[in-house]
Design an enzyme around this catalytic site. Structure first.
Site, PDB file in Angstrom:
ATOM      1  N   ASP A  96      10.756 -39.009  29.788  1.00 36.15           N
ATOM      2  CA  ASP A  96      11.386 -37.759  30.193  1.00 36.15           C
ATOM      3  C   ASP A  96      11.387 -37.567  31.710  1.00 36.15           C
ATOM      4  O   ASP A  96      12.309 -36.983  32.276  1.00 36.15           O
ATOM      5  CB  ASP A  96      10.646 -36.598  29.523  1.00 36.15           C
ATOM      6  CG  ASP A  96      11.463 -35.329  29.448  1.00 36.15           C
ATOM      7  OD1 ASP A  96      12.688 -35.403  29.578  1.00 36.15           O
ATOM      8  OD2 ASP A  96      10.869 -34.250  29.243  1.00 36.15           O
ATOM      9  N   TRP A 156       7.884 -30.638  37.377  1.00 30.28           N
ATOM     10  CA  TRP A 156       8.314 -31.795  36.595  1.00 30.28           C
ATOM     11  C   TRP A 156       7.657 -33.107  37.029  1.00 30.28           C
ATOM     12  O   TRP A 156       7.791 -34.107  36.335  1.00 30.28           O
ATOM     13  CB  TRP A 156       9.830 -31.959  36.705  1.00 30.28           C
ATOM     14  CG  TRP A 156      10.369 -31.827  38.098  1.00 30.28           C
ATOM     15  CD1 TRP A 156      10.965 -30.730  38.646  1.00 30.28           C
ATOM     16  CD2 TRP A 156      10.346 -32.817  39.138  1.00 30.28           C
ATOM     17  NE1 TRP A 156      11.318 -30.963  39.952  1.00 30.28           N
ATOM     18  CE2 TRP A 156      10.950 -32.246  40.288  1.00 30.28           C
ATOM     19  CE3 TRP A 156       9.883 -34.133  39.213  1.00 30.28           C
ATOM     20  CZ2 TRP A 156      11.090 -32.931  41.484  1.00 30.28           C
ATOM     21  CZ3 TRP A 156      10.022 -34.828  40.411  1.00 30.28           C
ATOM     22  CH2 TRP A 156      10.616 -34.236  41.528  1.00 30.28           C
ATOM     23  N   LYS A 180       5.668 -21.889  31.128  1.00 27.21           N
ATOM     24  CA  LYS A 180       7.084 -22.223  31.321  1.00 27.21           C
ATOM     25  C   LYS A 180       7.147 -23.545  32.068  1.00 27.21           C
ATOM     26  O   LYS A 180       6.989 -23.608  33.272  1.00 27.21           O
ATOM     27  CB  LYS A 180       7.779 -21.117  32.126  1.00 27.21           C
ATOM     28  CG  LYS A 180       9.296 -20.997  31.861  1.00 27.21           C
ATOM     29  CD  LYS A 180      10.116 -22.217  32.231  1.00 27.21           C
ATOM     30  CE  LYS A 180      10.454 -22.242  33.702  1.00 27.21           C
ATOM     31  NZ  LYS A 180      11.403 -23.372  34.034  1.00 27.21           N
ATOM     32  N   LEU A 184      13.382 -29.952  33.762  1.00 27.93           N
ATOM     33  CA  LEU A 184      13.716 -31.354  34.023  1.00 27.93           C
ATOM     34  C   LEU A 184      12.869 -32.333  33.221  1.00 27.93           C
ATOM     35  O   LEU A 184      13.258 -33.491  33.069  1.00 27.93           O
ATOM     36  CB  LEU A 184      13.588 -31.651  35.516  1.00 27.93           C
ATOM     37  CG  LEU A 184      14.562 -30.909  36.435  1.00 27.93           C
ATOM     38  CD1 LEU A 184      14.336 -31.319  37.882  1.00 27.93           C
ATOM     39  CD2 LEU A 184      16.010 -31.167  36.023  1.00 27.93           C
ATOM     40  N   SER A 234       7.997 -25.382  44.490  1.00 35.02           N
ATOM     41  CA  SER A 234       8.548 -25.319  45.845  1.00 35.02           C
ATOM     42  C   SER A 234       8.305 -23.962  46.490  1.00 35.02           C
ATOM     43  O   SER A 234       8.135 -22.939  45.810  1.00 35.02           O
ATOM     44  CB  SER A 234      10.051 -25.596  45.808  1.00 35.02           C
ATOM     45  OG  SER A 234      10.742 -24.512  45.201  1.00 35.02           O
ATOM     46  N   GLU A 255       0.430 -23.356  44.304  1.00 39.41           N
ATOM     47  CA  GLU A 255       0.216 -24.723  44.803  1.00 39.41           C
ATOM     48  C   GLU A 255       1.590 -25.264  45.122  1.00 39.41           C
ATOM     49  O   GLU A 255       2.385 -25.534  44.227  1.00 39.41           O
ATOM     50  CB  GLU A 255      -0.514 -25.561  43.754  1.00 39.41           C
ATOM     51  CG  GLU A 255      -1.219 -26.788  44.342  1.00 39.41           C
ATOM     52  CD  GLU A 255      -0.317 -28.001  44.406  1.00 39.41           C
ATOM     53  OE1 GLU A 255       0.372 -28.161  45.437  1.00 39.41           O
ATOM     54  OE2 GLU A 255      -0.296 -28.776  43.446  1.00 39.41           O
ATOM     55  N   CYS A 289       3.323 -33.695  45.676  1.00 42.08           N
ATOM     56  CA  CYS A 289       3.213 -32.703  46.747  1.00 42.08           C
ATOM     57  C   CYS A 289       2.274 -33.152  47.855  1.00 42.08           C
ATOM     58  O   CYS A 289       2.430 -32.742  49.007  1.00 42.08           O
ATOM     59  CB  CYS A 289       2.751 -31.365  46.172  1.00 42.08           C
ATOM     60  SG  CYS A 289       1.279 -31.460  45.146  1.00 42.08           S
ATOM     61  N   GLU A 395       9.880 -31.617  53.716  1.00 41.49           N
ATOM     62  CA  GLU A 395       9.422 -32.323  52.517  1.00 41.49           C
ATOM     63  C   GLU A 395      10.625 -32.933  51.799  1.00 41.49           C
ATOM     64  O   GLU A 395      11.523 -32.222  51.355  1.00 41.49           O
ATOM     65  CB  GLU A 395       8.678 -31.371  51.578  1.00 41.49           C
ATOM     66  CG  GLU A 395       8.097 -32.075  50.377  1.00 41.49           C
ATOM     67  CD  GLU A 395       7.324 -31.138  49.466  1.00 41.49           C
ATOM     68  OE1 GLU A 395       6.274 -31.558  48.944  1.00 41.49           O
ATOM     69  OE2 GLU A 395       7.781 -30.005  49.263  1.00 41.49           O
TER      70      GLU A 395
END
Length: 499
Positions: A96, A156, A180, A184, A234, A255, A289, A395
């Site tokens: 996935d 994701w 939630k 993606l 993000s 985060e 990240c 980023e």
């Protein structure tokens, strides 16, 4: 791996369809082909999930009425369930999201360890008696209660692991959760509710509501029945969530992203350092990240590091993570990036940089053209880019590395800290005192010395500046889901002299 994917919402201990009937398609990024359609939660479904979580929180068998040993038993059983299903969950994430199986299996190992670790914390948490200076007249106890209903919105790049970094400590505290996951890569998270129920978690304690950022994410972040929001993702999305949290007001932890620096001094061992540089930018195809995407090389070691880095990059295998070839390959490997949107965004950065900066490796679509329609991007290295350039400052969230040289320690630290982000940083040196000094000087929530990217469930994870606030993992992560209550009692018959 079973082809019977779980595609519904999980609310109050059962799979249900979205009330609107809306669905979305999740795509295999290695082939750009649909996997399945998933039910898309809307505001009405979020209402149902929050109501189920609130009812469970106030029930006689969970939430405020639960005990540490009770929660520990469920978490240990959950670790057993994950162990039995490890291969299936890892393959689901690999399909996935696109990550190599070795990475997906490592995610599951971390999750299994987290079950045992937070079970121990839950079991050992005790009331604390505070010396309040009244010499026995007043007794003050500190007790730890669940903070309440948690709205967890997860990314994701580590679909199941990032969800469990929130769900497991929340369970340890007796909270209830509405999760939630990202649209993606939702499939492994949808399964979590069923697996937690198998481990003994009461109905309503974990609800999973896959869906789009709007309406599902916005409905959850603005819901008045949520006591705390925990978000990983993000900065722009975080800013919207902060507005929703302010309307509560409700607790919030974030985060967010990073543009992490990695400093290499002249005395660092070349081979080991290059291995860590590769880990820092290629793990997760750079979609991490904490990726150490800005490398600062002291001038005396620059040529040696670059020579070895380019040799190692040429040996990186790229392909479908579930293919027989990548399953058997033991060297450094990369899968695709997660989506067409992410693919296009990364190539936009690369194409722009190719016009104005020096590319030492990668940067050309033809390098992965033979791999078919999947979202494959070759590792790309730019050298001597200005510190004002987009590719150095923003980023990218892909396998794009920027390299600069430096002369002095002060110069390196200043360049490392010249960023709006502050999630992670790394320093490589054989001089232990210098390495420690530089690690302390860098403005980041996590600093590594002679390594990069290891995360331990016993240690806090989180950043400063625009990388967010709050912490996950360790006892600090557990505190994020705890409400601290003061219980003060007076000796019988004592009258307060101030009245």
């Amino acid at each position: 791996m079973s082809t019977a994917f779980r595609t519904q919402l999980w609310i109050n201990g059962a799979y249900v369809n979205a009330k609107s009937g809306d669905t979305f398609v999740t795509v295999n990024p290695a082939s750009n082909s649909p996997i399945c359609s998933v039910q898309a939660a809307g505001a009405d479904d979020i209402n149902d999930a929050v109501a189920a979580a609130a009812a469970c929180l106030n029930s006689p068998n969970w939430g405020y009425a639960s005990t540490g040993p009770q929660r520990a038993t469920i978490l240990r059983k959950l670790g057993e369930v994950f162990t039995a299903k490890k291969s299936e969950i890892a393959e689901l994430d690999s399909l996935d999201q696109g990550k190599p199986l070795r990475e997906a299996n490592a995610d599951m190992d971390d999750a299994i360890s987290a079950c045992a670790y937070f079970a121990n914390l839950a079991e050992k948490r005790e009331e604390e008696i505070v010396d309040n200076g009244t010499e026995g007249v007043f007794q003050t106890r500190i007790v730890h209660e669940p903070i309440g209903v948690i709205g967890a919105i997860t990314p994701w790049n580590y679909p199941v692991l990032m969800a469990l970094w929130k769900v497991i400590p929340a369970i340890a505290c007796g909270c209830t959760v509405v999760l939630k996951p990202s649209e993606l890569a939702p499939l492994s998270c949808i399964w979590l509710g069923e697996l937690c129920k198998e481990a003994g978690l009461p109905d309503g304690a974990l609800n999973v509501v896959p869906g789009m950022g709007h309406p599902a994410g916005s409905a959850l972040s603005n819901h008045k029945g949520v006591d705390k929001l925990s978000f990983t993702g993000s900065l722009p999305t975080a800013q919207k969530i902060m507005v929703g949290a302010a309307g509560g007001p409700r607790a919030l932890s974030l985060e967010l992203g990073g543009k992490s620096p990695l400093i290499v001094f002249d005395d660092a061992p070349v081979d080991a350092t290059v291995d860590w540089i590769l880990t820092g930018i290629l793990w997760g195809s750079g979609q991490v990240c904490s990726s150490t995407s800005r490398v600062l090389l002291q001038r005396g070691i620059r040529d040696k590091v670059m020579e070895r880095l380019l040799e190692r990059l040429a040996a990186v295998r790229i392909g479908d993570s579930l293919s027989a070839e990548l399953r058997a390959f033991e060297g450094p490997a990369m899968g695709p990036v997660v989506s067409k949107g992410q693919y296009d965004k990364i190539w936009e950065f690369i194409d722009e940089a190719m016009e104005v900066h020096t590319c030492a490796y990668g940067g050309r679509r033809e390098m992965t053209a033979a791999l078919g329609e999947g979202y494959f991007i070759p590792p790309t290295v730019f050298v001597d880019v200005p510190m004002t350039s987009r590719v150095w400052r923003e980023e990218i969230f892909g396998p794009v590395l920027c390299v600069r040289s430096f002369d002095t320690e002060a110069e390196a630290v200043a360049a490392a800290n010249d960023s709006e982000y502050g999630l992670a940083a790394a320093v490589f040196s054989a001089d232990a005192a210098r390495a420690d000094r530089v690690a302390r000087a860098m403005r980041a929530g996590i600093t590594w010395v002679n390594c990069c990217q290891p995360a331990f469930i016993q240690c806090p994870w989180g950043g400063v500046k625009n990388s967010g606030f709050g912490r996950e993992l360790g006892k600090w992560g557990m505190e994020e889901f705890t409400s601290v209550k003061q219980l003060t009692s007076c000796a019988s018959g004592h009258q307060w002299e101030l009245w």
